[in-house]
Scaffold this motif. Structure first.
Motif, PDB file in Angstrom:
ATOM      1  N   TRP A   4       4.745  -1.994  16.870  1.00 33.12           N
ATOM      2  CA  TRP A   4       4.113  -2.917  15.920  1.00 33.12           C
ATOM      3  C   TRP A   4       4.540  -2.522  14.511  1.00 33.12           C
ATOM      4  N   LEU A   5       4.400  -3.458  13.579  1.00 35.80           N
ATOM      5  CA  LEU A   5       4.586  -3.178  12.162  1.00 35.80           C
ATOM      6  C   LEU A   5       3.327  -3.582  11.408  1.00 35.80           C
ATOM      7  N   LEU A   6       2.908  -2.733  10.477  1.00 34.77           N
ATOM      8  CA  LEU A   6       1.731  -2.989   9.651  1.00 34.77           C
ATOM      9  C   LEU A   6       2.186  -3.133   8.204  1.00 34.77           C
ATOM     10  N   TYR A   7       2.051  -4.333   7.658  1.00 27.98           N
ATOM     11  CA  TYR A   7       2.505  -4.610   6.295  1.00 27.98           C
ATOM     12  C   TYR A   7       1.354  -4.487   5.308  1.00 27.98           C
ATOM     13  N   SER A   8       1.632  -3.876   4.178  1.00 28.50           N
ATOM     14  CA  SER A   8       0.719  -3.887   3.040  1.00 28.50           C
ATOM     15  C   SER A   8       1.385  -4.672   1.920  1.00 28.50           C
ATOM     16  N   ILE A   9       0.644  -5.640   1.359  1.00 27.13           N
ATOM     17  CA  ILE A   9       1.226  -6.579   0.394  1.00 27.13           C
ATOM     18  C   ILE A   9       0.403  -6.567  -0.887  1.00 27.13           C
ATOM     19  N   ASP A  10       1.056  -6.299  -2.001  1.00 27.12           N
ATOM     20  CA  ASP A  10       0.379  -6.274  -3.305  1.00 27.12           C
ATOM     21  C   ASP A  10      -0.015  -7.690  -3.709  1.00 27.12           C
ATOM     22  N   CYS A  11      -1.273  -7.851  -4.150  1.00 27.44           N
ATOM     23  CA  CYS A  11      -1.744  -9.195  -4.521  1.00 27.44           C
ATOM     24  C   CYS A  11      -1.484  -9.508  -5.988  1.00 27.44           C
ATOM     25  N   HIS A  12      -1.242  -8.483  -6.815  1.00 28.42           N
ATOM     26  CA  HIS A  12      -1.027  -8.640  -8.260  1.00 28.42           C
ATOM     27  C   HIS A  12      -2.296  -9.166  -8.944  1.00 28.42           C
ATOM     28  N   SER A  13      -2.555  -8.684 -10.099  1.00 30.42           N
ATOM     29  CA  SER A  13      -3.695  -9.171 -10.873  1.00 30.42           C
ATOM     30  C   SER A  13      -3.221  -9.527 -12.273  1.00 30.42           C
ATOM     31  N   SER A  14      -3.303 -10.800 -12.589  1.00 29.84           N
ATOM     32  CA  SER A  14      -2.921 -11.289 -13.918  1.00 29.84           C
ATOM     33  C   SER A  14      -1.500 -10.862 -14.279  1.00 29.84           C
ATOM     34  N   GLN A  15      -0.614 -10.888 -13.287  1.00 33.42           N
ATOM     35  CA  GLN A  15       0.743 -10.395 -13.536  1.00 33.42           C
ATOM     36  C   GLN A  15       1.823 -11.439 -13.252  1.00 33.42           C
TER      37      GLN A  15
END
Length: 362
Positions: A148-159
């Motif tokens: 399996w692969l587990l992805y973490s994705i940055d949501c960004h804030s006001s960027q």
């Protein structure tokens, strides 16, 4: 990442399961550097749930820390890491809006600090995608193949300054950048080329726009006590996951009193459960976390449930879809049609909290 620090390898258990405890929105904050009161209660939640569930991985999905200087927030993570070290449990972290706001260098400062912990699998990643975009493999129980692969994705804030046709720009929070979409596609296709189909899930602090379609057209299981605080601009992340064919689900936080899940086109869309005692929640809303059990042989999410701070499981409430997807966008039914037939098929007790347009605490 510092090469001298040995990181743990994730692997399925002998029984073919891999258990993840998702923790989100703990909102631990300090302006003085010391922790007390509700902050300590949130730390106890981490300790209690890890001890009770014994997960193979803890996945933090943002807004774990809030107020304070970069130094104060790093000390908060020292406390959190000590709990995970006590239980010898590895963990990932996905940044939320509170990890990205207030200080322009805050994401990098926190990210550099997280990379130093031996049990932390966090990676700052390519700065052209933000901070904290990375994929962690879970190996098979009896060999070193990526199962399996587990992805973490940055949501960004006001960027993300979004350009309009007339030339002016507005900041769009929580938008998944094109560079992130290209990275996800490239990473997943590389895994497919090497191993064949590789099931995957993603962690992202902010729910996708499709979470609204889920309760409208597919129905949900679990609490929905507020609106979906999603990006106003759809980046196409869900469509990409669907097209790649391997994604089994995406897990978010951000909304403090939403903890539902459901399936849309075969992909699970789910919230965690807010665990912070600083955040504004009604008395009825008990803090906790979400448990996710991955199946090695099935290649599916075999189980998921909400576990509360006291160790009990949240009693799930079934909320049927509000509209028929096929009719809703038909010009002959411009206002949409409630799916009354679906209501009749569900037991009355499961509909006790169902109201138009969504379940309410009223």
């Amino acid at each position: 990442m510092m090469e001298s620090i040995k990181k743990p390898t994730l692997r399925f258990r002998a029984d073919g399961t891999f258990k993840i405890l998702q923790l989100t929105d703990l909102h631990i904050g300090t302006l003085t550097g010391s922790l007390s009161g509700r902050n300590m209660t949130a730390l106890d939640l981490i300790d209690t749930l890890v001890a009770a569930e014994k997960p193979d991985l803890v996945a933090f999905t943002g807004d774990i820390s809030t107020d304070g200087s970069n130094g104060h927030i790093c000390r908060i993570w020292d406390e959190i890491n000590a709990i995970l070290e006590k239980h010898n449990t590895p963990y990932t972290m996905t940044f939320g809006n509170h990890e990205s706001d207030a200080h322009t260098n805050r994401p990098q400062a926190i990210g550099d600090h997280l990379e130093k912990y031996p049990l932390s699998l966090f990676e700052c990643g390519d700065p052209n995608m933000g901070t904290g975009n990375y994929a962690v493999p879970v190996l098979a129980s009896d060999n070193d193949k990526t199962a399996w692969l587990l992805y973490s994705i940055d949501c960004h804030s006001s960027q993300f300054p979004f350009p309009y046709p007339d030339g002016h720009k507005e900041t769009r929070e929580w938008y998944t950048w094109p560079t992130q979409l290209k990275w996800i596609e490239k990473t997943q296709k590389a895994a497919q080329a090497e191993f064949g189909s590789v099931p995957a899930i993603a962690f992202n602090h902010v729910p996708l726009p499709e979470y609204d379609e889920l309760w409208m057209f597919d129905g949900t299981v679990g609490g929905r006590w507020e609106k979906t605080w999603r990006p106003t601009l759809n980046s196409g992340l869900f469509a990409l996951m669907y097209r790649l064919g391997d994604f089994r689900g995406i897990f978010a936080g951000h909304d403090h009193t939403n903890s539902f899940h459901g399936y849309m086109y075969g992909i699970m869309l789910a919230y965690g459960r807010a665990g912070g005692y600083q955040i504004a929640c009604e008395d009825y809303y008990k803090r906790g976390g979400r448990v996710i059990v991955l199946g090695e042989k099935s290649g599916q999410i075999d189980d998921t449930y909400i576990v509360l701070h006291d160790g009990s499981r949240d009693e799930p409430v079934v909320s049927p879809p509000v509209f028929d997807r096929n009719c809703f966008y038909d010009c002959a039914f411009a206002n949409g049609i409630p799916v009354t037939e679906a209501h009749r098929k569900l037991p009355e007790k499961d509909l006790s909290l169902w109201k138009l347009p969504f379940p309410s605490a009223e």
